[in-house]
Design an enzyme around this catalytic site. Structure first.
Site: not given
Length: 508
Positions: A36, A39-40, A42, A147
């Protein structure tokens, strides 16, 4: 994690704690949290129809990360490559967005190299070729990653890699320059530190050079905790020459890490370099247009059997809707491909002759879906553990298929070889076996077996054995059958031996 975030994104549970999660829980069984952020979150979940594990990224729509995540999803919708993580499904509710992703097995390339010290040149070549294949594919579509680093590359125990995290990627047209400067400092190209417009494809090639150096040496060529010092090293382009590697590899590293991007090679030129020449067969042709989707008729038939419409399936694929139907199709397609690969690797198993009457009630198929008028493709499964846990969606699917059994219905039988939670990384689950089962009921099979056993006993003028003896035979039958099924469908992968721990010291 801050307390208010925990309230907004509660921990997973067997049933949705928020009414908006109904669509997620109707298609997937949420197992646990993988990670985590602010704001999100998994989640690890399993697709109800196939039992395939997936990663679910849950995003809050009113937070800053939502729009970049949707941009990442739109880019990943254009990508389908064996060395890039796959996006399976995207849907939104009033306050949340959900990205259903392929669950990638293995560990980060960074950790793999760190635990080994460094890797030999031949192994580095095989890994680099896969990375190069993925990057060349993206550049052919006008997508730059921006990236690239070992942290964003996953490697499994077979040496296969997948590039993940396209959060900073963008799509450009030939000749376009970028103004946004992003990415990890240690892997950033010199032009990023000059704060001028730059060619994104050339900055990706610089990052590939740093990654290749890191693999064979065990440390990055430009290293400093002080940003101005790191910037000075990168702009100078001077790094310790790697020891114990070929001159061809040294030359390729110097080309990739050329300070002036105009003289830096393209991916096509890199593939022609002597260090890679003769090893690039089978790499994706970046100039080749995507092949139009032609749905596999066997998979379409199977999906029709459980209630999907062929027209809707084809429309979901051709229009790239990334909805429930396309996700189910791609998961079934991947299972079929994995099954074919494993069948070519599995040794031939001779038939076992049992001293008791054999059952004719259906033959397992490990390669294709077989369908007949009396055959059902909804086979018994060891997962989910209880019919009560199935959502209404799955029960409706079973009703559409005409199956009124008390057993658990998955499209394929799930493999029982489940990794434990104390492993260092999450492995992708073994693909379930495709089954084609007969419509003969278990009761009729049991009656026939007892009848055959009775005939055997009468023929030998012996009394019929007790029911306990029959149950023992039945258990023996199941064990032998399970053993044969395991040999045919569940060949475990072999782990590669650990590499040595010696490190290569760069020349001063």
């Amino acid at each position: 994690m801050p307390a208010h975030i925990e309230e907004e994104l509660p921990p997973p549970s067997p049933q949705p704690s928020n009414p908006e999660d109904g669509e997620l829980y109707s298609q997937y069984k949420v197992v646990r949290t993988l990670g985590h952020g602010t704001y999100a979150k998994v989640l690890l979940a399993k697709h109800w129809l196939t039992g395939t594990p997936v990663a679910v990224k849950v995003l809050l729509k009113n937070k800053p990360c939502f729009q970049p995540a949707m941009k990442e999803a739109n880019i990943m919708k254009k990508i389908k490559h064996p060395n890039i993580v796959s996006l399976l499904q995207v849907f939104e509710t009033k306050t949340r967005g959900y990205l259903i992703m392929e669950l990638v097995e293995g560990q980060e390339l960074y950790e793999y190299i760190k635990s080994s010290g460094h890797i030999e040149e031949d192994e580095a070549r095989q890994i680099f070729l896969q990375i190069l294949s993925a990057v060349s594919y993206c550049h052919g579509l006008g997508i730059v990653h921006r990236d690239l680093k070992p942290d964003n590359i996953m490697i499994d125990d077979k040496g296969s890699i997948k590039i993940i995290d396209f959060g900073l990627s963008t799509q450009v047209k030939p000749g376009d320059l970028l103004d946004e400067h992003c990415g990890a400092y240690a892997f950033g190209a010199p032009e990023l530190f000059l704060w001028k417009s730059y060619d994104g494809t050339k900055s990706d090639l610089w990052a590939l050079g740093v990654i290749l150096y890191y693999m064979v040496v065990g440390k990055v060529p430009f290293d400093s905790y002080i940003i101005p010092e790191l910037q000075r090293q990168i702009l100078a382009g001077v790094y310790p020459a790697p020891c114990g590697v070929s001159n061809e590899l040294k030359d390729l590293l110097s080309l990739l890490m050329t300070v002036n991007p105009k003289y830096r090679p393209t991916v096509t030129e890199v593939m022609k370099h002597p260090w890679l020449r003769g090893h690039c067969k089978g790499l994706t042709n970046i100039h080749e247009e995507p092949v139009p989707v032609r749905p596999d008729p066997d998979i379409v038939d199977a999906m029709q059997y459980i209630g999907f419409q062929a027209k809707d399936i084809r429309e979901s694929l051709t229009k790239e809707k990334f909805n429930e139907m396309s996700a189910a199709y791609y998961l079934l397609e991947e299972q079929a491909l994995q099954r074919e690969v494993r069948s070519t690797q599995a040794p031939t198993v001779s038939q076992v002759k049992a001293p008791f009457p054999s059952m004719d009630a259906g033959e397992a198929s490990c390669l294709k879906i077989k369908r007949s008028g009396s055959a059902s493709i909804l086979g018994r499964s060891v997962w989910p553990p209880s019919i009560d846990q199935e959502p209404a969606y799955v029960q409706k699917v079973r009703q559409r298929a005409g199956r009124r059994s008390s057993g658990h219905g998955l499209l394929f039988e799930a493999n029982q070889m489940t990794p434990t939670q104390d492993q260092h990384h999450i492995r992708a689950m073994s693909v379930p076996c495709m089954l084609s089962t007969s419509s003969i009921s278990e009761e009729s099979v049991s009656e026939k077996r007892e009848e055959n056993l009775s005939h055997i006993a009468l023929a030998e003028d012996k009394p019929i054995r007790s029911r306990g003896w029959c149950r023992g035979i039945m258990r023996w039958t199941r064990r032998v059958g399970n053993a044969i099924r395991t040999l045919c469908c569940c060949i475990p992968s072999r782990k590669t031996p650990q590499l040595g721990q010696s490190r290569v010291s760069p020349q001063k």
